[in-house]
Design an enzyme around this catalytic site. Structure first.
Site, short mmCIF file in Angstrom:
data_model
loop_
_atom_site.label_atom_id
_atom_site.label_comp_id
_atom_site.label_asym_id
_atom_site.label_seq_id
_atom_site.Cartn_x
_atom_site.Cartn_y
_atom_site.Cartn_z
N LEU A 12 0.97 -1.27 -0.42
CA LEU A 12 0.34 -0.65 0.11
C LEU A 12 0.87 1.07 0.02
CD1 LEU A 12 -3.23 -0.50 2.63
CD2 LEU A 12 -3.17 0.32 0.52
N ASP A 13 0.68 1.99 -0.79
CA ASP A 13 1.60 3.49 -0.75
C ASP A 13 1.73 4.19 0.48
OD1 ASP A 13 1.39 2.98 -3.33
OD2 ASP A 13 0.04 4.78 -3.70
N PRO A 14 2.46 4.96 0.96
CA PRO A 14 2.22 4.98 2.86
C PRO A 14 1.24 6.11 2.81
CG PRO A 14 4.28 5.56 1.48
CD PRO A 14 3.79 5.37 0.15
#
Length: 319
Positions: A48-50
């Site tokens: 998942l993106d930060p």
């Protein structure tokens, strides 16, 4: 030759449904889980993106053998978007690059939503977690380095408008792997003629797994070791999309030694199809053995199987 160095940590097996915190990378999150569980081996099923929160299935021990079954799985997200403002990153952390008045009726919004359902091409955001030469694209973006990005074909299975409050809309998006929600929202904003960006992004589903049973890192920190272990899902949680066939313990022994078994019950299987195998342990309970694939000879050949010591019966005792 000297003996192999023993692995650090405990041989813990299972799947943790983690609610990944905002501004934490997926790799950092699994390192925290590894510390909390003192586990030998930990991995995730797709980053998942930060800046995104939500469901991140984390594999421990034997579950890491089957993590690839969720890499290609469909996902779903709840996204809050702001109309009328376009940013450099297509999210709230970017610089505002365009502002426009929002003159979009609910009917126009519904029409654009319908237009974005289905198969389409998409160029991922430079601020995504997609890897280029071993590093995520956002690594280069934050350093002002331009790198090539490949256009890919994705599928939006559905978009539901959950709520609208003026320029702010909340959507539930069901999509194929590789879909970048920030890019989708930016494209929808362009189609609406006013621009848009993501203010908040939360992953709610990965395949058949949902955020109903996910755990936050803060909650896990407060638990005892026994309670923490009880939070783990079975290894074959990752394989809910596969059909199941039950075999005998002696057949399980054969599979774990690399030998095939006959396909007796799954008439709908075609050559190359996979299923999961279960065998009853000595208490009469089904135990997951591994994943097999059907070959032309009509037999189910092992693809990935559990380690012998993980099962609830002693295969070495079988005749």
């Amino acid at each position: 030759m000297g003996q192999a160095r023993p692995r650090k940590g405990r041989p813990i097996n299972g799947v943790l449904l983690l609610d990944k915190p905002k501004e934490m990378t997926s790799n950092r999150a699994i390192q925290v889980i590894k510390r909390l569980y003192e586990a030998q081996k930990v991995g995730h099923t797709g980053a998942l993106d930060p800046l995104a929160t939500g469901l991140l299935p984390v594999c421990l021990g034997e579950a890491t053998k089957f993590s690839q079954y969720l890499l290609d799985a469909d996902k779903a997200y709840r996204v809050e978007a702001q109309l009328g403002v376009r940013t450099s990153t297509s999210d709230a952390e970017g610089e505002v690059v365009e502002q426009n008045p929002v003159q979009v009726s609910d009917a126009q919004l519904d029409e654009i939503i319908e237009q974005f359902i289905g198969e389409q091409t998409q160029t991922p955001s430079i601020y995504s977690a997609l890897k280029y030469e071993g590093k995520p694209l956002y690594y280069y973006a934050r350093r002002g380095i331009e790198v090539p990005r490949k256009t890919r074909t994705i599928s939006i299975h559905g978009i539901e408008l959950l709520h609208r409050d003026g320029d702010f809309v909340t959507l539930q998006v069901a999509c194929s792997k590789g879909t970048y929600i920030r890019t989708l929202v930016d494209d929808m904003g362009q189609a609406l003629g006013c621009g848009a960006h993501v203010r908040d992004l939360h992953r709610t589903h990965v395949a058949n797994l949902t955020d109903d049973q996910q755990w936050s890192l803060d909650a896990l920190e407060t638990l005892s070791d026994e309670q923490r272990l009880a939070c783990l899902q079975p290894v074959d949680t990752l394989l809910s999309a596969l059909p199941t066939q039950t075999i005998s313990q002696s057949e399980a022994r054969d599979v774990m030694h690399g030998q095939p078994v006959f396909n007796r019950t799954l008439d709908t299987m075609a050559v190359g199809d996979e299923c999961r195998l279960c065998a009853e342990n000595n208490d009469g309970e089904p135990v997951f053995v591994g994943v097999v694939a059907l070959r032309k000879d009509g037999k189910l050949w092992p693809k990935r199987v559990l380690a012998l010591e993980y099962c609830g019966f002693q295969l070495s005792d079988l005749k």
